[in-house]
Motif scaffolding. Structure first.
Motif, PDB file in Angstrom:
ATOM      1  N   ASP A 142      59.853  -5.635  22.997  1.00 34.33           N
ATOM      2  CA  ASP A 142      60.376  -4.315  22.648  1.00 34.33           C
ATOM      3  C   ASP A 142      61.857  -4.373  22.302  1.00 34.33           C
ATOM      4  OD1 ASP A 142      60.291  -4.906  25.612  1.00 34.33           O
ATOM      5  OD2 ASP A 142      61.690  -3.202  25.643  1.00 34.33           O
ATOM      6  N   LEU A 143      62.585  -5.344  22.882  1.00 36.70           N
ATOM      7  CA  LEU A 143      64.027  -5.461  22.636  1.00 36.70           C
ATOM      8  C   LEU A 143      64.329  -6.005  21.246  1.00 36.70           C
ATOM      9  CD1 LEU A 143      65.256  -6.809  26.098  1.00 36.70           C
ATOM     10  CD2 LEU A 143      65.326  -4.464  25.234  1.00 36.70           C
ATOM     11  N   ALA A 144      63.294  -6.437  20.520  1.00 41.39           N
ATOM     12  CA  ALA A 144      63.503  -6.883  19.136  1.00 41.39           C
ATOM     13  C   ALA A 144      63.693  -5.705  18.192  1.00 41.39           C
ATOM     14  CB  ALA A 144      62.329  -7.742  18.677  1.00 41.39           C
ATOM     15  N   GLY A 145      63.383  -4.493  18.635  1.00 37.66           N
ATOM     16  CA  GLY A 145      63.647  -3.296  17.850  1.00 37.66           C
ATOM     17  C   GLY A 145      62.972  -3.295  16.494  1.00 37.66           C
ATOM     18  N   GLY A 146      63.741  -2.934  15.472  1.00 34.13           N
ATOM     19  CA  GLY A 146      63.206  -2.822  14.124  1.00 34.13           C
ATOM     20  C   GLY A 146      62.753  -4.131  13.525  1.00 34.13           C
ATOM     21  N   ALA A 147      63.154  -5.272  14.117  1.00 30.57           N
ATOM     22  CA  ALA A 147      62.730  -6.570  13.591  1.00 30.57           C
ATOM     23  C   ALA A 147      61.229  -6.778  13.750  1.00 30.57           C
ATOM     24  CB  ALA A 147      63.483  -7.703  14.290  1.00 30.57           C
ATOM     25  N   LEU A 148      60.607  -6.087  14.693  1.00 27.05           N
ATOM     26  CA  LEU A 148      59.170  -6.274  14.935  1.00 27.05           C
ATOM     27  C   LEU A 148      58.358  -6.066  13.664  1.00 27.05           C
ATOM     28  CD1 LEU A 148      58.764  -4.515  18.398  1.00 27.05           C
ATOM     29  CD2 LEU A 148      58.386  -6.946  17.920  1.00 27.05           C
ATOM     30  N   ALA A 149      58.682  -5.058  12.916  1.00 28.65           N
ATOM     31  CA  ALA A 149      57.914  -4.738  11.704  1.00 28.65           C
ATOM     32  C   ALA A 149      58.135  -5.757  10.595  1.00 28.65           C
ATOM     33  CB  ALA A 149      58.275  -3.339  11.213  1.00 28.65           C
ATOM     34  N   ARG A 150      59.176  -6.592  10.720  1.00 33.79           N
ATOM     35  CA  ARG A 150      59.476  -7.578   9.669  1.00 33.79           C
ATOM     36  C   ARG A 150      58.945  -8.967   9.982  1.00 33.79           C
ATOM     37  NH1 ARG A 150      64.576  -5.542  10.568  1.00 33.79           N
ATOM     38  NH2 ARG A 150      65.417  -7.626  11.001  1.00 33.79           N
ATOM     39  N   VAL A 151      58.423  -9.147  11.189  1.00 33.45           N
ATOM     40  CA  VAL A 151      57.877 -10.455  11.570  1.00 33.45           C
ATOM     41  C   VAL A 151      56.613 -10.729  10.768  1.00 33.45           C
ATOM     42  CG1 VAL A 151      56.876 -11.805  13.454  1.00 33.45           C
ATOM     43  CG2 VAL A 151      58.857 -10.343  13.894  1.00 33.45           C
ATOM     44  N   ARG A 152      56.500 -11.918  10.210  1.00 33.05           N
ATOM     45  CA  ARG A 152      55.304 -12.313   9.478  1.00 33.05           C
ATOM     46  C   ARG A 152      54.521 -13.413  10.195  1.00 33.05           C
ATOM     47  NH1 ARG A 152      56.128  -8.219   8.089  1.00 33.05           N
ATOM     48  NH2 ARG A 152      56.760  -7.385   6.057  1.00 33.05           N
ATOM     49  N   ALA A 153      55.140 -14.086  11.134  1.00 32.18           N
ATOM     50  CA  ALA A 153      54.471 -15.157  11.863  1.00 32.18           C
ATOM     51  C   ALA A 153      53.415 -14.587  12.807  1.00 32.18           C
ATOM     52  CB  ALA A 153      55.496 -15.959  12.672  1.00 32.18           C
ATOM     53  N   PRO A 154      52.237 -15.196  12.889  1.00 32.50           N
ATOM     54  CA  PRO A 154      51.241 -14.774  13.876  1.00 32.50           C
ATOM     55  C   PRO A 154      51.849 -14.792  15.278  1.00 32.50           C
ATOM     56  CG  PRO A 154      50.272 -16.312  12.313  1.00 32.50           C
ATOM     57  CD  PRO A 154      51.748 -16.310  12.051  1.00 32.50           C
ATOM     58  N   THR A 155      51.711 -13.684  15.985  1.00 27.45           N
ATOM     59  CA  THR A 155      52.423 -13.494  17.248  1.00 27.45           C
ATOM     60  C   THR A 155      51.454 -13.198  18.381  1.00 27.45           C
ATOM     61  OG1 THR A 155      54.405 -12.681  16.113  1.00 27.45           O
ATOM     62  CG2 THR A 155      54.163 -12.116  18.440  1.00 27.45           C
ATOM     63  N   LEU A 156      51.586 -13.952  19.461  1.00 27.54           N
ATOM     64  CA  LEU A 156      50.759 -13.786  20.655  1.00 27.54           C
ATOM     65  C   LEU A 156      51.638 -13.335  21.808  1.00 27.54           C
ATOM     66  CD1 LEU A 156      48.140 -14.215  22.342  1.00 27.54           C
ATOM     67  CD2 LEU A 156      48.873 -16.609  22.622  1.00 27.54           C
ATOM     68  N   LEU A 157      51.268 -12.243  22.438  1.00 25.47           N
ATOM     69  CA  LEU A 157      51.985 -11.725  23.599  1.00 25.47           C
ATOM     70  C   LEU A 157      51.155 -12.008  24.848  1.00 25.47           C
ATOM     71  CD1 LEU A 157      53.024  -8.228  22.156  1.00 25.47           C
ATOM     72  CD2 LEU A 157      54.231 -10.412  21.940  1.00 25.47           C
ATOM     73  N   LEU A 158      51.710 -12.785  25.772  1.00 25.15           N
ATOM     74  CA  LEU A 158      51.043 -13.131  27.022  1.00 25.15           C
ATOM     75  C   LEU A 158      51.737 -12.413  28.165  1.00 25.15           C
ATOM     76  CD1 LEU A 158      50.670 -16.960  26.399  1.00 25.15           C
ATOM     77  CD2 LEU A 158      48.778 -15.362  26.681  1.00 25.15           C
ATOM     78  N   VAL A 159      50.969 -11.634  28.933  1.00 27.51           N
ATOM     79  CA  VAL A 159      51.548 -10.804  29.980  1.00 27.51           C
ATOM     80  C   VAL A 159      50.666 -10.868  31.225  1.00 27.51           C
ATOM     81  CG1 VAL A 159      52.464  -8.521  30.556  1.00 27.51           C
ATOM     82  CG2 VAL A 159      52.313  -9.232  28.166  1.00 27.51           C
ATOM     83  N   GLY A 160      51.285 -10.831  32.394  1.00 25.75           N
ATOM     84  CA  GLY A 160      50.539 -10.770  33.639  1.00 25.75           C
ATOM     85  C   GLY A 160      49.934  -9.391  33.856  1.00 25.75           C
ATOM     86  N   GLY A 161      48.707  -9.354  34.330  1.00 24.18           N
ATOM     87  CA  GLY A 161      48.031  -8.082  34.545  1.00 24.18           C
ATOM     88  C   GLY A 161      48.680  -7.221  35.600  1.00 24.18           C
ATOM     89  N   ALA A 162      49.428  -7.847  36.536  1.00 26.53           N
ATOM     90  CA  ALA A 162      50.104  -7.090  37.591  1.00 26.53           C
ATOM     91  C   ALA A 162      51.574  -6.820  37.257  1.00 26.53           C
ATOM     92  CB  ALA A 162      50.014  -7.849  38.918  1.00 26.53           C
TER      93      ALA A 162
END
Length: 224
Positions: A142-162
């Motif tokens: 989320d701290l990437a801000g407006g850059a998120l919409a410009r990313v073209r690389a396949p992106t995987l977000l890994l997060v703990g369920g807790a």
């Protein structure tokens, strides 16, 4: 198995400590961007790097800050949350990789943790043709801000369920990404994935993602 060696990574005028290991025949190189207050010696990132090398990927862990910057940051904590600065530093390290005779042939991916994930996404948005994949571990995309919409690389977000708050922030960031993307939740895991088997699961899923998108042959695995 590739042997780790210490290298001096040039980022503009900054000389940064790095740990490089490239297996014979590697088709990709994963550059690590650690989280706030961490370093290339992070045991969690070192474990993930080792795991990635077992599936034929090269790894570069480096210190985002110089010793002087580290000392300043210990007092002010200003640089560790300066995403634009960290992304710029990561971008300069990436340019160093592209100039390196041994590494320039390799496709490059980013592995970011905590605030380093935001820096990785911003840097990837600035180098859309150069970065082949991004993985975030317990990150703050989320701290990437407006850059998120410009990313073209396949992106995987890994997060703990807790890791409730970070999970919600990752879900919101996922909606803003326009690249191929996935969110994987490690059941029962907290922010640093200390639970038995949690970090191993992170490393296995990340390895599948990188090998798939950086040109290897390992089957992509994104489900428990």
């Amino acid at each position: 198995m590739a042997v780790e060696r210490e290298v001096e990574v040039m980022a503009g005028e900054a000389r940064l400590g790095g740990t490089l290991a490239v297996p014979e025949g590697a088709q990709g190189l994963v550059i690590f961007a650690h989280g706030s207050g961490s370093s290339r010696h992070s045991p969690r990132n070192r474990y993930v790097a080792y795991s990635l090398r077992t599936v034929g990927l090269g790894t570069l862990l480096f210190d985002l800050l110089t010793e002087d910057e580290e000392a300043e940051d210990e007092v002010t904590e200003a640089l560790r949350f300066d995403i634009d600065f960290l992304a710029g530093r990561l971008g300069e390290v990436t340019d160093w990789v592209f100039r390196h005779p041994e590494l320039s042939r390799l496709r490059v991916g980013y592995f970011g943790s905590s605030t380093g994930a935001a820096a990785a996404l911003v840097a990837a948005a600035e180098r859309t043709e150069a970065i082949g994949a991004v993985v975030s571990r317990g990150g703050r995309p989320d701290l990437a801000g407006g850059a998120l919409a410009r990313v073209r690389a396949p992106t995987l977000l890994l997060v703990g369920g807790a890791d409730d708050v970070v999970l919600e922030l990752n879900q919101e960031a996922l909606e803003r990404l326009r690249s191929p993307k996935a969110l994987e939740v490690i059941p029962g895991a907290t922010h640093l994935f200390p639970e038995p088997g949690a970090l191993e699961r992170v490393a296995a899923i990340a390895g599948g993602w990188f090998v798939h998108f950086l040109g290897g042959t390992l089957e992509l695995e994104t489900r428990p």
